[in-house]
Design a protein around this motif. Sequence first.
Motif, mmCIF file in Angstrom:
data_model
loop_
_atom_site.group_PDB
_atom_site.id
_atom_site.type_symbol
_atom_site.label_atom_id
_atom_site.label_comp_id
_atom_site.label_asym_id
_atom_site.label_seq_id
_atom_site.Cartn_x
_atom_site.Cartn_y
_atom_site.Cartn_z
ATOM 1 N N ASN A 163 0.551 -1.081 -0.048
ATOM 2 C CA ASN A 163 0.098 -0.017 0.060
ATOM 3 C C ASN A 163 0.781 1.293 -0.092
ATOM 4 O O ASN A 163 0.217 2.207 -0.165
ATOM 5 N N ASN A 176 -8.376 0.929 8.066
ATOM 6 C CA ASN A 176 -8.754 0.000 6.880
ATOM 7 C C ASN A 176 -7.674 -0.775 6.398
ATOM 8 O O ASN A 176 -7.975 -1.915 5.766
ATOM 9 N N PHE A 177 -6.244 -0.016 6.362
ATOM 10 C CA PHE A 177 -5.170 -0.899 5.873
ATOM 11 C C PHE A 177 -5.052 -2.306 6.916
ATOM 12 O O PHE A 177 -4.603 -3.206 6.211
ATOM 13 N N GLU A 224 -7.503 -4.881 5.513
ATOM 14 C CA GLU A 224 -7.154 -5.268 4.367
ATOM 15 C C GLU A 224 -5.897 -6.388 4.426
ATOM 16 O O GLU A 224 -5.839 -7.305 3.882
ATOM 17 N N GLU A 225 -4.968 -5.923 5.168
ATOM 18 C CA GLU A 225 -3.795 -6.823 5.409
ATOM 19 C C GLU A 225 -4.144 -7.910 5.867
ATOM 20 O O GLU A 225 -3.477 -9.066 5.524
ATOM 21 N N TRP A 277 -5.859 -10.129 3.349
ATOM 22 C CA TRP A 277 -5.088 -10.693 2.538
ATOM 23 C C TRP A 277 -4.174 -11.725 2.953
ATOM 24 O O TRP A 277 -4.051 -12.775 2.182
#
Length: 167
Positions: free
Chosen positions: A49, A60-61, A64-65, A68
């Motif tokens: 990112n 949010n990151f 998402e991380e 993933w």
Amino acid sequence: MKVREMIAEDVRTSPHTNAANFYSDLLSGNFDAVLDAFEGEPIIDAPRNGLVTGYKDVANFLGEEKAWLESLGASIDKLKLIKSTASPERVVHEVGIQLQIPTTPCPIMFANVSDIGISGITAMRLYYSYGFLNRNQQFDRKVLQPMDGSLFESLLFRIADSQCNEV
């Protein structure tokens, strides 16, 4: 609050400990612990990112991380501490995570480097091979093969094999 109480409180919530717990907090979904570890506005620089700043964007990151990494087979029970190094200004925490990628020879190395301020983390950088994990690169053992059969290159190859087996 008295100075003695402040010192006792700082020992319980050490920025060094919080920095070292990043990957376990991430994979367990304990995002508040990650966000609360920052001295001010959270700042994370990551291969996927780039630079992510601010509570909302970092939260949010983190989601998402985690998603993933879980899509690659990562979980808290597949996390193994490799090495943690700390100074008053910085913590480097290296972990191995066994992933379900067919060409993975051993756990993949992940690291977080956290800059430490007076009361928390001031910035964090994550390190891992995004290209390999995104399946845009292949692990090719042939690249590591000695070309001329030299003893030095053979020893390096054995060391690489033994490190994979240790993790």
